[in-house]
Design a protein around this motif. Structure first.
Motif, short mmCIF file in Angstrom:
data_model
loop_
_atom_site.label_atom_id
_atom_site.label_comp_id
_atom_site.label_asym_id
_atom_site.label_seq_id
_atom_site.Cartn_x
_atom_site.Cartn_y
_atom_site.Cartn_z
N PHE A 331 -4.58 10.78 -11.23
CA PHE A 331 -3.59 10.91 -10.16
C PHE A 331 -2.34 11.66 -10.59
O PHE A 331 -1.38 11.74 -9.82
N ASN A 332 -2.35 12.24 -11.77
CA ASN A 332 -1.13 12.86 -12.29
C ASN A 332 -0.57 13.95 -11.39
O ASN A 332 0.64 14.13 -11.28
N LYS A 333 -1.44 14.73 -10.75
CA LYS A 333 -0.99 15.86 -9.92
C LYS A 333 -0.88 15.53 -8.43
O LYS A 333 -0.48 16.36 -7.63
N LEU A 334 -1.24 14.28 -8.05
CA LEU A 334 -1.27 13.93 -6.62
C LEU A 334 0.02 13.23 -6.22
O LEU A 334 0.01 12.12 -5.66
N SER A 353 -1.71 -2.00 -16.71
CA SER A 353 -0.87 -2.91 -15.93
C SER A 353 0.55 -2.37 -15.75
O SER A 353 1.23 -2.70 -14.78
N ASN A 354 1.01 -1.52 -16.67
CA ASN A 354 2.37 -0.98 -16.57
C ASN A 354 2.40 0.42 -15.96
O ASN A 354 3.40 1.13 -16.07
N TRP A 355 1.33 0.81 -15.32
CA TRP A 355 1.25 2.16 -14.72
C TRP A 355 2.25 2.30 -13.59
O TRP A 355 2.37 1.42 -12.72
N VAL A 356 2.93 3.44 -13.58
CA VAL A 356 3.84 3.79 -12.49
C VAL A 356 3.28 5.05 -11.84
O VAL A 356 3.38 6.15 -12.40
N PRO A 357 2.66 4.94 -10.65
CA PRO A 357 2.02 6.11 -10.02
C PRO A 357 3.04 7.17 -9.65
O PRO A 357 4.22 6.87 -9.40
N PRO A 358 2.60 8.44 -9.59
CA PRO A 358 3.51 9.52 -9.20
C PRO A 358 3.72 9.60 -7.69
O PRO A 358 4.55 10.38 -7.23
N THR A 377 -0.85 -5.15 -10.73
CA THR A 377 0.62 -5.29 -10.77
C THR A 377 1.34 -3.99 -10.44
O THR A 377 2.52 -4.02 -10.07
N TRP A 378 0.66 -2.85 -10.54
CA TRP A 378 1.31 -1.58 -10.23
C TRP A 378 1.69 -1.47 -8.75
O TRP A 378 2.49 -0.60 -8.37
N THR A 383 6.75 0.99 -2.57
CA THR A 383 7.72 0.40 -1.64
C THR A 383 7.62 0.97 -0.23
O THR A 383 8.39 0.57 0.64
N SER A 384 6.68 1.88 0.01
CA SER A 384 6.55 2.49 1.34
C SER A 384 5.28 2.05 2.07
O SER A 384 4.98 2.56 3.15
#
Length: 878
Positions: A331-334, A353-358, A377-378, A383-384
């Motif tokens: 998902f790095n480029k999405l 578990s500590n992944w923060v999506p882009p 947990t990600w 928040t949208s």
């Protein structure tokens, strides 16, 4: 000279002033009289039940009429927008008059979402060459689309979508060749138009060099020319071909659309039968913002090029046979992704578990996609979100403490069902519009609700405690709750009298709990209620008469309680009732004949009570059991619709001796179960008219008489149980017509005679007929007697052999007389013969006595064994 100049200049000034005034005040326009008369004639030919065209009056200027737009300078009619604003009550109908041809400057015509009852699209529209915009979508036109529309060379927007209607024939096209003449066309929608006759649809549409958007949803197309290497779409940005019958691989030519003047942005191919893998050259479509491949037969792993589509905002690849593991790297480029659907696949979603999506998702549909066993947990970073579905995703974990507070911003839908998520929800405030938490391990007392919750499903968990605090909680506003399912928990206590707080409820399920007490009369205040489940509790007392106020009630399930009293006659007044389940209670009295007023009833289950009296003779009034009904219309109450999911009402029914849950197919079931009561009398003959009835169980009663002779008319019967009654007579030959019968039980009655021979009745084993002493023939081992065999032999023709029969009987009679007196005379005159004869008679008498005694002794022993065996097998399904 000065005067002549003034006379010239003044009119010019007046003209300029009037022109400026017209431009400043367009309402002062006066429409053309010819066009006004034409519009009035057009109105006269229409059917306008809602008086939508009431402003079209001879006393008003037509440029001010509703839906009529005139040119700012000339006053000529250029636009006619008569689209239906919404409800079918506002639909226009009737005839589209050819007087529209008099509107020679009309360039915009919209008649969409009206109801022209299957009439053809007028061919004269092809002569209105000024048209640049034509929208006839969802207006219930039918028949062939006139090829004259190909004359509209200035047309830029053509929408004929919604070709399917309740009227026949559906809109269809024999040949699309006429479409190639619309050289200015930019937008084309023919969704739901039958195009299966046109095999060259792709070649025809691809010749439209200006075409930017093409919508051909549900057109019964079956070939997308997968071997074609190139198509001439030079301006296409949107291609929507969903809900068709393509059963081949994704064609290569799709990925050449990246070289067009405006590259492809949207590709919709959902709900087809596309096969194979998603091609690697998908990455050529670098401008894609929306990719929808949902609901096909695609398999294999996802191509690496998919993750290079950096403009992607919507990705729907769910409901396919896709497999493989997806990690955070993909998902790095999405970063622009807003909607993600990987539901109903075999994909494994495995991230740290500590992944923060882009990205910041707005919709996430991951049902049946493996995400567990740990809770994701990600999600806290998203928040949208407005829709979250992680049901059936293999999560076996405790919901983290932050989750419920974080989830409060998901305003539309949250679905955690069918996992093993645990946690105590006591005191938690739920405020999502639709909440699905069923089939998990949640515990504690029930949570609190905010007024905006409309669906709450918490079935099959471990919630406990009294139900009253939940029902009597004070809401911060009027409740909008429509569906409440808290079945299969450990809730206890009595039902409160707080039902006036929940008057928006339409579906209520509190079955399979530990509720006690009476059903409160205040439940009658649920005027919108369509389905009520209170089964398998410990409720007692009478069925409250206040439920008659629930005039929309379609399903009532009170089975498995301790309800007493009579079966209420007022139920016949609830004419919307379609499924009634009262089995396994303590109901007494007769089945009231008023129940026959329920003409829409499809399920009647009052088994295992203490009902007595006769079966009402009016059961033939259950018209939906007698005819093929319109299930989708008649049983819409069984379906709850929500975005991207559909829930169904369900009912537990005992059919063919097994208890099964009926959900999505419930509206197709036709069943009557009156078993295990004290019903007497005969089976009503008119019950044979229920030709659509599938399941009939009258077992374990005191019914007498015979099986109705015309039972063979019940041609849809799959299960018939008449066992353990006092029925008698022969099995009607018409039963051989029951070709769908797969379960039959006629055991332990008094049937007699031969079991009718057929390919159907002999397929059942002997247990279907056991306990009928006078019944014979296959599959029983008891053969029919010789006399019974004669029943099928024709009577001898009296013209052929009748003259010989009297002489036969005369000769037999004379022989008997001669023999009888010959023996008697000999015994009278011959003493030795007489003694020998009477000694023979004494020996015969002794032999008969001994034989009878032995047989009686054996019979008594057999009866004892039979009685023991009978007690072992004499049970009825409860």
């Amino acid at each position: 000279m000065a005067i002549s100049k003034a006379m010239i200049v003044f009119p010019l000034l007046c003209f300029l002033f009037s022109t400026i005034s017209t431009l400043s005040h367009p309402n002062t326009l006066v429409c053309n009289k010819t066009e006004k008369r034409a519009l009035l004639s057009f109105k006269h030919a229409l059917f306008d039940p809602a008086h939508s065209l009431s402003s079209w009056s001879t006393h008003e200027d037509c440029c001010g009429w509703n839906g009529v737009y005139c040119h700012n300078i000339t006053g000529r009619v250029i636009k006619l927008d008569l689209t239906n604003p919404g409800s079918s009550n506002f639909s226009l109908g009737g005839k589209v008059s050819h007087v529209l041809l008099q509107l020679e400057f009309l360039n915009y015509l919209d008649l969409s979402w009206n109801d022209f009852e299957g009439t053809p699209i007028p061919s004269f529209l092809g002569s209105m060459r000024s048209l640049t915009y034509l929208d006839l979508s969802y207006a219930s036109f039918g028949g062939p689309i006139p090829p004259q529309l190909g004359n509209l060379s200035n047309l830029q927007h053509l929408d004929l979508g919604g070709g399917y209607s309740f009227y026949e024939p559906q809109l269809y096209v024999e040949n699309l060749g006429w479409i190639t003449h619309l050289s200015s066309l930019e937008y084309l929608s023919m969704s739901e138009v039958d195009l299966q006759r046109e095999v060259h649809w792709l070649e025809s549409t691809s010749m439209l060099s200006s075409l930017s958007e093409l919508y051909l949803y549900a057109c019964e197309l079956n070939n997308m020319s997968p071997s074609l290497g190139y198509v001439n779409f030079t301006s296409l940005t949107v291609l929507a071909l969903g809900l068709n019958n393509f059963n081949h691989e994704i064609p290569n030519w799709l990925f050449n659309l990246s070289t067009s003047r405006t590259p492809l942005n949207v590709l919709y191919l959902p709900s087809n039968q596309l096969t194979g893998q998603i091609p690697e050259y998908l990455g050529n479509l670098s401008s894609l913002t929306r990719l929808l491949l949902y609901g096909n037969r695609l398999n294999g792993t996802l191509p690496s090029s998919l993750w290079l589509l950096s403009n992607l905002e919507l990705l729907f690849i769910g409901n396919n046979s896709l497999a493989g593991t997806i990690s955070e790297v993909h998902f790095n480029k999405l970063s622009k992704l807003k909607t993600l659907d990987m539901s109903s696949t075999s994909l494994i979603f495995k991230v740290k578990s500590n992944w923060v999506p882009p990205f910041q998702l707005e919709e996430m549909w991951m049902s049946s996609c493996q995400m567990g066993p740990n809770f994701p947990t990600w999600l806290e970073t998203q928040t949208s979100l407005r829709y979250l579905d992680i049901s059936k995703s293999g999560i076996v974990d405790i919901a983290p403490k932050w989750f419920w507070k974080w989830a409060s911003h998901i305003d539309r839908l949250i679905d955690l069902s069918d996992n093993q998520i645990s946690g105590n929800l006591s005191g938690v405030l739920l405020n999502n519009t639709k909440i699905y938490l069923s089939s998990n391990c949640f515990m504690g007392e029930l949570p609190r609700l905010s007024p905006q919750v409309s669906v709450l499903d918490m079935a099959n968990n471990s919630f406990s405690g009294p139900i009253s605090p939940f029902l009597c909680q004070k809401l911060n506003g009027k409740s909008n709750l429509q569906t409440l399912d808290m079945s299969t928990n450990s809730l206890s206590g009595e039902l409160s009298h707080c039902w006036t707080y929940w008057q928006s409820l339409t579906h209520l399920n509190l079955g399979n709990n530990n509720l006690s007490g009476k059903i409160p009369g205040s439940m009658g205040s649920l005027f919108e209620l369509e389905a009520l489940h209170l089964h398998n509790n410990s409720l007692s007392g009478d069925i409250p008469p206040s439920l008659r106020n629930c005039t929309s009630l379609g399903l009532l399930d009170l089975g498995g309680n301790k309800l007493s009293g009579n079966l209420p006659s007022w139920m016949g007044e609830t004419t919307t009732l379609k499924a009634l389940r009262l089995r396994s209670n303590k109901l007494i009295g007769n089945i009231p004949p008023q129940i026959c007023q329920l003409s829409s009833l499809i399920i009647l289950d009052v088994a295992n009570n203490s009902l007595s009296g006769t079966i009402p003779k009016c059961f033939n009034n259950f018209s939906l059991m007698a005819t093929t009904g319109t299930e989708d219309d008649a049983f819409s109450f069984l379906e709850l619709f929500s975005f991207m999911r559909k829930d169904y009402e369900n009912l537990m029914l005992i059919i063919k001796g097994r208890e099964s849950e009926y959900g999505s197919i419930l509206k197709f079931v036709r069943s009557i179960d009156l078993s295990s009561n004290n019903l007497s009398g005969s089976i009503p003959t008119k019950i044979s008219s229920l030709s659509r009835l599938e399941f009939l169980n009258l077992s374990c009663n005191n019914l007498m008489g015979s099986i109705p002779e015309k039972i063979g008319r019940m041609e849809a019967l799959e299960s018939l149980d008449l066992s353990r009654n006092h029925l008698s007579g022969e099995i009607p030959p018409s039963m051989t017509n029951l070709s769908f019968l797969s379960h039959l039980n006629l055991s332990y009655n008094n049937f007699s005679g031969r079991i009718p021979s057929s390919t159907q009745l002999q397929t059942f084993d002997a247990f279907s007929y056991i306990g009928n002493a006078e019944l014979c023939g296959a599959p029983l081992t008891k053969n029919c007697t010789e006399g019974e065999d004669f029943q099928g032999i024709d009577v001898i023709d009296e013209n052929e052999e009748g003259s010989e029969i009297p002489w036969f009987y005369i000769g037999m009679g004379l022989g008997f007389i001669v023999g009888f007196w010959g023996v008697c005379v000999a015994l009278l005159f011959k003493k030795a013969w007489r003694h020998a004869y009477f000694q023979f008679l004494y020996r015969v008498k002794d032999w008969v006595y001994v034989a009878i005694a032995i047989r009686l002794n054996r019979l008594q022993n057999n009866l004892r064994v039979s009685e023991t065996h009978h007690h072992l097998i004499n049970f009825c399904f409860i």
